[in-house]
Design a protein around this motif. Sequence first.
Motif, short mmCIF file in Angstrom:
data_model
loop_
_atom_site.label_atom_id
_atom_site.label_comp_id
_atom_site.label_asym_id
_atom_site.label_seq_id
_atom_site.Cartn_x
_atom_site.Cartn_y
_atom_site.Cartn_z
N PHE A 281 5.90 43.57 17.41
CA PHE A 281 5.23 42.14 17.39
C PHE A 281 4.31 41.99 18.72
CE2 PHE A 281 9.75 41.55 15.94
CZ PHE A 281 9.42 40.66 15.08
N ALA B 235 6.57 37.32 20.32
CA ALA B 235 7.86 37.00 19.32
C ALA B 235 8.71 36.19 20.26
CB ALA B 235 8.31 38.23 19.01
N GLU C 79 14.69 34.75 18.38
CA GLU C 79 15.11 34.76 17.02
C GLU C 79 14.54 35.66 16.48
OE1 GLU C 79 14.83 32.11 18.61
OE2 GLU C 79 16.87 30.94 18.53
N GLN C 80 13.11 35.73 16.27
CA GLN C 80 12.44 36.90 15.62
C GLN C 80 13.00 38.35 15.72
OE1 GLN C 80 8.60 35.39 16.71
NE2 GLN C 80 8.13 35.15 14.60
N LYS D 265 13.77 35.10 9.54
CA LYS D 265 12.59 35.74 10.08
C LYS D 265 11.42 34.70 10.25
CE LYS D 265 11.71 40.29 9.08
NZ LYS D 265 11.36 41.22 8.31
#
Lengths: 337, 498, 311
Positions: free
Chosen positions: B478, B481, B484-485, B497
Amino acid sequence: MKQTGSIKALLVKHEMILLWVIAVEVILFQVLGQNFLTAGNVSNIFRHSAEIGLLALVMTPVILTGGIDLSVGSLMGLCAVVFGMLVKVYGLDPLVAAGLTVLVGALGGGLNAGLVAGMGLRPLIVTLGTFSLFRGLAEALTHGSKSYSGFSDGFLALGNSDILGVPAQIWIVLVVGIVIWFLVHHTTYGRSLRAIGYGEEGARYAGLPVKRNISITYVMAGAVAGLAAVILVSRLGEARANAGMGYELLAITAVVLGGVSIFGGAGNVSGAVLGWIALAILNNGLTRISDYEILGEKVSSVARELSGLLTGLLLIAALALAICMKMLAAKRSAKQT
Amino acid sequence: MKTLLKLTGIKKSFGAVRALKGVSFELVEGEVHALLGENGAGKSTLIKVITGAHRPDGGAIEVGGEEISELTPAKAQELGIACIYQQPALFPDLSVAENIGLRLEKLGIFKRVGWGDWRQKAEELLARIGAEISPVAEVSSLSMPEQQLVEIACALGSGARIVIMDEPTASLTQKEQHLLFKVVRDLRAQGVGVVYISHRLEEIFALADRVTVLRDGESVGTNPVNGLNESQMIRLMVGRDVETIYPQAEHELGEVLLKVESLSCAASGLEGLNFQIRAGEIFGLAGLVGAGRTELARVLFGITPADGGSISLNRKLLEISSPRQAILHGIAYVPEDRRKHGVILEMAAAENMTMASHSRWFKGGILRKGIETEAGREFVEALGIKLSSLAAPGGSLSGGNQQKLSVARWLATQPKLLILDEPTQGVDVGAKGEIHRIVRDLAKQGMAVLMISSDLPEILGMSDRIGVMRGGKLVEIFEHADAEQVMAAALGSEEVKA
Amino acid sequence: MKRYSRELTVGGALVLLMISLAIFAPNFFDTQPMISRLASQMPALILALGVALVIITRQIDVSIGSQFGMCAVIAGTAAAAGVPMPLAMLCALVAGALMGAANGWLVAGLGLPSIVVTLATMVIWQEVLRLWQKGLLLSLPDGVQWFGMSQGTGQAMVIGSTLLILVLMAWAMKNLSSGRRIYATGSDAEAARLAGLAPKATTFWVFLLMGVLAGVGAALNLVQSPQIQPNSGEGLELKAIAAAVVGGIAITGGRGTLWGVLLGMMLLANVNPALTHFHQPPYWEKAIQGLVILLAVAADGIRIKKQKHLK
């Protein structure tokens, strides 16, 4: 939290205790014995224990890494026989022969090193195997009974004469002692030995050359065992397969007595030297005890025989003492947290 | 429903670190109770309190309605508490049947061993969990997951009323997992209470009746699983906003310094890793325990050399087969296990700091105490290490200062790439902030930093880019980000996602 | 089969040695000398069985030769003083038990490394013996040799009782809880503690049993000659350890069988007689013994490395 600090303080204290032990020994034997504190006898104390001193010095780095070398005494036997053969059978000059003997010792140590560091086998069983192997080779070479004698006076002088009033071989012990002391306490090599003894894995993570440095300790022990063999032959005037029998135990006792931890890491060369001196004085002093009679037995004749027994008891006592100290320190630090 | 186990207000500290700050937990007959939380949230400490391995500083433990004043491992076993740890405690040289037999049967020393019985019992237990392991196989010949199955069989056979499973599926195959689920359901049907710890949310949905979420040593709450969906659960775990202010990057990134291409190491289960780190960049590496992050660090540092792919530093292709070589190439590794690998506890602080850079300070291998002291002082000042003296043994320092000592050791090697493995684990809040500042400063000076951390806010707050590992693969990188991601990528959950 | 690969290898080597002897030196198998030879090897075998247990527990005992010597002299002195034969033998066993218990207490109780402890006790007993006997031979009264029976019967009894002990011990190691505890302790002491198997107590009792077996070995040695040398046990510790290690007792603990020890002892003990029958000088015995220890240990090391690699 101060626990390790106090262990260090203890080590220093350990050497003080040893000095006291030595002082008490000297006074005791001077009072009980005959001709103990004479120049001749003091010189004898050192002359007769020079080989043990050498072995104790090279055993120190080995034990610092958490290892042990049981084969040094047997290797002395092999080296003594090799030296005798080189001089008497092949007619080499004693100096050249001595050099080659030290090389043979280093090769013997190299075998230990390869098996311990190279293959990662446990030092106790490896050196127990070479303990048998080296002595066996010495016996095979001499067919179990042959011995070599009749060395030149020049060579015998090494073991039996004085230089500047000090037994000649003690100068060698001194040189080896200074080298070992310097290596252990003043080089990165010595520091890595302690790191390995405290935790081999941690030393590896710090990028230290663990295998190489462990190897060096065993090779060094072998080479010096060869040197000790030459000195022993020179002192006795005879090279036999049983040279140095039981010396590994005396060396280990001196080192452990000197406060070097059998588990590795902690300890220093000066302690090992004091341990050696205390042991040497004990062995000599017992033979000097005057004739008293207790219950109809002559004390002197009993005392003369006691040194081996006392060595064994001393080793166990020193080990037990070290363990008890450790337990006490652990208890104290547990209370603090 | 009868209550099997009740913990109220359990507190436990390790030195300055407060691992549990008053956790309450309840387990009733015939339920599967999931325990959820990030690494370091206090799950393993809580388990150890239940098994009697740790004595809590405060709080009450009730087993079967009876208050237990002093819970020891032996007492816990007596009370019918069994635990399957992640690390099996088996006898490697003995057969599977014997391992199970020795564990389950307490025989007097002159009693005859019933080999047939043991074998039958082992066969039966292994069949119940559907493990295809021969009872006569030697344990040392089994793989790690197989050994774990043997552990599970032991717990099953002990007839425990309370069974704790600490990430039992971490290394199991799909098929083995399903069989395990069946075992757990069977246990539940028999009225056994199961404490089930897992990072895999789908397992929790499939198995658990209730879930308790731990965060920072506190229980955030106990909820029935039915009432939650995945994203709610993730939010409960991650929960807090990023409270700590992380030092931000204010500098331009340099050229690509580290380039890793299709790196593999079968022995550590790594497969086809591709990533690069630029000078001045902090590359955060997230993932669950066992995802292969530490394994990657060990490969880069030469402890377990790679068997495929390439590593290049400064466009130079490297062969790294030992830590020594890694150091020579300018790679430094601050390891995860500080007490075992990072600091030699018995040796002086100054000695620890120069340990990895002997050749820099000591020309010809001869120690120079003056130079060492000077270098030590510099590091103490630069990193703000608090110690009584440079001669004080490493073990006498607090956790945070030990960690700084470990960092100092590696800075002393003047590395180009600094790998940090859980740099703030078990470190108090103050020291944590300081370590973050130090790491950011180092990046600013042009070092490439690979930071492994299970502390999500730390990863999010510190990293310029974030890589996520799962099952030995780098599954996602990432640029930006949110929690949660990252969590979703680490868990492999598709749903959240977005 | 793989589990017993060492036993098979050593057994194979033994068979090869015997076959070559049968071809080239058939008088090796003359009945009377062979039985005498066998009987004289039995005390060492008893020691090897004991030390095998010690090594399976992941410890070592190098004091067993000295213990053996002590036990022999104690029993001999008792017999010479007119103590009846069974009672004299009991003295040897009790003395052995006490010496073994001392080692056990230092190792299991205090947690000292067994190699250094037993190295020290080796010297202590050796020295006690020297001070006590001053190297003199101890003559035994008439009724002692061959238990006061004919040589043949006596030899049969020595061999028979040794084999009985071997069978009993091998059975116990396989089938009794105590035997399995020994394996468990050596395999992983921490796991043994967690499983409630009291590894410390096991270690203590193994050392004690080792002492008792040293006493048994001494007693079986005592009956084979009209007098005993105080240094009769010297070097036996290495012979016993070599036989155990060669027979597949892993120095890393937890592995090996007593049948392997029997094969190892038969192989090693016959090297020297074989050398003489092949008209070779016998001086190589100790060197071969050392080499064999190293080879066996290295083979174990390679096995462990391979296993690690597989994972």
